[in-house]
Design a protein around this motif. Structure first.
Motif, mmCIF file in Angstrom:
data_model
loop_
_atom_site.group_PDB
_atom_site.id
_atom_site.type_symbol
_atom_site.label_atom_id
_atom_site.label_comp_id
_atom_site.label_asym_id
_atom_site.label_seq_id
_atom_site.Cartn_x
_atom_site.Cartn_y
_atom_site.Cartn_z
ATOM 1 N N TRP A 195 0.826 -1.207 0.000
ATOM 2 C CA TRP A 195 0.000 0.000 0.000
ATOM 3 C C TRP A 195 0.861 1.257 0.000
ATOM 4 O O TRP A 195 0.506 2.271 -0.617
ATOM 5 C CB TRP A 195 -0.946 0.001 1.202
ATOM 6 C CG TRP A 195 -0.257 0.066 2.541
ATOM 7 C CD1 TRP A 195 0.106 -0.981 3.320
ATOM 8 C CD2 TRP A 195 0.169 1.250 3.239
ATOM 9 N NE1 TRP A 195 0.734 -0.540 4.465
ATOM 10 C CE2 TRP A 195 0.779 0.823 4.448
ATOM 11 C CE3 TRP A 195 0.088 2.609 2.966
ATOM 12 C CZ2 TRP A 195 1.305 1.718 5.367
ATOM 13 C CZ3 TRP A 195 0.610 3.511 3.888
ATOM 14 C CH2 TRP A 195 1.208 3.071 5.073
ATOM 15 N N THR A 218 -8.414 -4.449 -4.703
ATOM 16 C CA THR A 218 -8.154 -3.395 -5.687
ATOM 17 C C THR A 218 -9.457 -2.837 -6.246
ATOM 18 O O THR A 218 -9.609 -1.615 -6.407
ATOM 19 C CB THR A 218 -7.285 -3.939 -6.841
ATOM 20 O OG1 THR A 218 -6.049 -4.433 -6.309
ATOM 21 C CG2 THR A 218 -6.989 -2.853 -7.863
ATOM 22 N N LEU A 241 -11.071 -0.628 -3.757
ATOM 23 C CA LEU A 241 -10.359 0.646 -3.713
ATOM 24 C C LEU A 241 -10.792 1.547 -4.865
ATOM 25 O O LEU A 241 -10.995 2.749 -4.680
ATOM 26 C CB LEU A 241 -8.853 0.399 -3.765
ATOM 27 C CG LEU A 241 -7.948 1.636 -3.741
ATOM 28 C CD1 LEU A 241 -8.144 2.417 -2.447
ATOM 29 C CD2 LEU A 241 -6.480 1.220 -3.891
ATOM 30 N N LEU A 265 -12.522 5.129 -4.236
ATOM 31 C CA LEU A 265 -11.856 6.336 -4.714
ATOM 32 C C LEU A 265 -12.760 7.160 -5.623
ATOM 33 O O LEU A 265 -12.773 8.391 -5.552
ATOM 34 C CB LEU A 265 -10.573 5.966 -5.464
ATOM 35 C CG LEU A 265 -9.315 5.745 -4.636
ATOM 36 C CD1 LEU A 265 -8.157 5.319 -5.536
ATOM 37 C CD2 LEU A 265 -8.926 7.021 -3.873
#
Length: 307
Positions: free
Chosen positions: A65, A147, A150, A154
């Motif tokens: 990360w 992923t 994420l 985001l």
């Protein structure tokens, strides 16, 4: 049903990446009515810079990360400088020229960036290191990776931040004023050149984020990787309503869903004649239908109050 849910998840993830790039398109268009066709190559540069940084630091023992965060920071800086330079050198002198001139320049800049990237990073595809845990979360059949979570998170955070920036900050008011009338905004103390450059920088940062997410999700980078996502993101921006921030996200997510669901069922629908590699046709069929039935896009083009 499991296949449908899995394809919906894949479509949301793909659409989120399209949306991040489409936001850059729509912000620039909202300010100066320019389609920056080199924007997909900014995504590519962000991915390549991230790959370079992550590969260089891979043996340092840093957690994945942290490597991703460092790679993203470097990619944002490089992409911001690149887009700032492109705007100042290639687009600003043509701001008062007929619209065809900056359009051709944007296409030329896209090809130039591809060639420069090929010279710097060589033409062969490169594997992107696995930085986050690869064990997927089981949702009772369908799965989603860290992923992908994420990417979805985001996109939500970035859209909320952009909406706040445009609607509730001094910079956002200056952006809206410049979009409506740059000359009058200049008389009111706004610096249009600064606002336009800032818009390009923000768009570059979004493209850098999308580039890293694209590389992390698909596990490979190459100098031509930005062309198709850039084209799809432009399609998404038009689909949702060019110049409209929420429209860019809606268009991106919708395009991703259409493409993913189409890829999952295309073989069955055509009796095996067409495979999932023909899924792109659904995206552009959807664009044709929307432009035919609603030329301003699903949420409408922002004109007097675009940002």
């Amino acid at each position: 049903m499991e296949t449908l849910i899995q394809q919906i998840i894949n479509g949301l993830v793909l659409g989120s990446m399209y949306a991040l790039v489409a936001l850059g398109y729509t912000m620039v268009y909202g300010i100066i009515n320019l389609i920056n066709f080199a924007h997909g190559e900014v995504l590519m540069v962000g991915a390549m810079v991230s790959w370079t940084v992550v590969s260089a630091l891979a043996d340092t023992g840093m957690p994945g990360w942290l490597l991703m965060l460092i790679g993203l920071a470097c990619a944002i800086v490089v992409c911001a400088v690149l887009n700032f330079s492109v705007e100042k050198i290639a687009y600003r002198p043509l701001r008062s020229a007929p619209r065809l001139a900056p359009l051709i320049t944007a296409m030329g800049m896209s090809l130039l960036l591809q060639v420069v990237a090929m010279i710097i990073w060589k033409p062969n595809p490169k594997p992107f290191p696995l930085l986050l845990p690869t064990d997927p979360f089981d949702l009772g059949g369908p799965v989603i990776t860290v992923t992908q979570c994420l990417i979805l998170g985001l996109t939500v955070v970035i859209l909320a931040g952009l909406m706040y920036l445009v609607n509730y900050t001094k910079l956002g008011r200056a952006m809206r004023a410049t979009a409506e009338n740059p000359r009058v905004a200049g008389l009111m103390g706004v610096k249009p050149d600064f606002i336009i450059s800032t818009t390009f920088v923000i768009g570059a940062a979004l493209a850098a984020v999308a580039g890293l997410m694209w590389a992390a999700n698909y596990g490979t980078v190459q100098h031509t990787m930005g062309f198709m996502p850039g084209l799809k993101a432009f399609t998404a921006a038009v689909l949702g309503g060019i110049g409209n921030l929420a429209g860019a996200v809606v268009g991106g997510v919708l395009l991703g869903l259409i493409e993913a669901i189409g890829a999952g069922y295309l073989g069955d629908l055509t009796g095996g004649v067409l495979g999932s590699n023909y899924a792109d046709i659904f995206a552009f069929i959807a664009l044709i239908l929307v432009l035919t039935l609603r030329p301003s896009g699903l949420l409408g083009e922002r004109v007097a109050d675009r940002a």
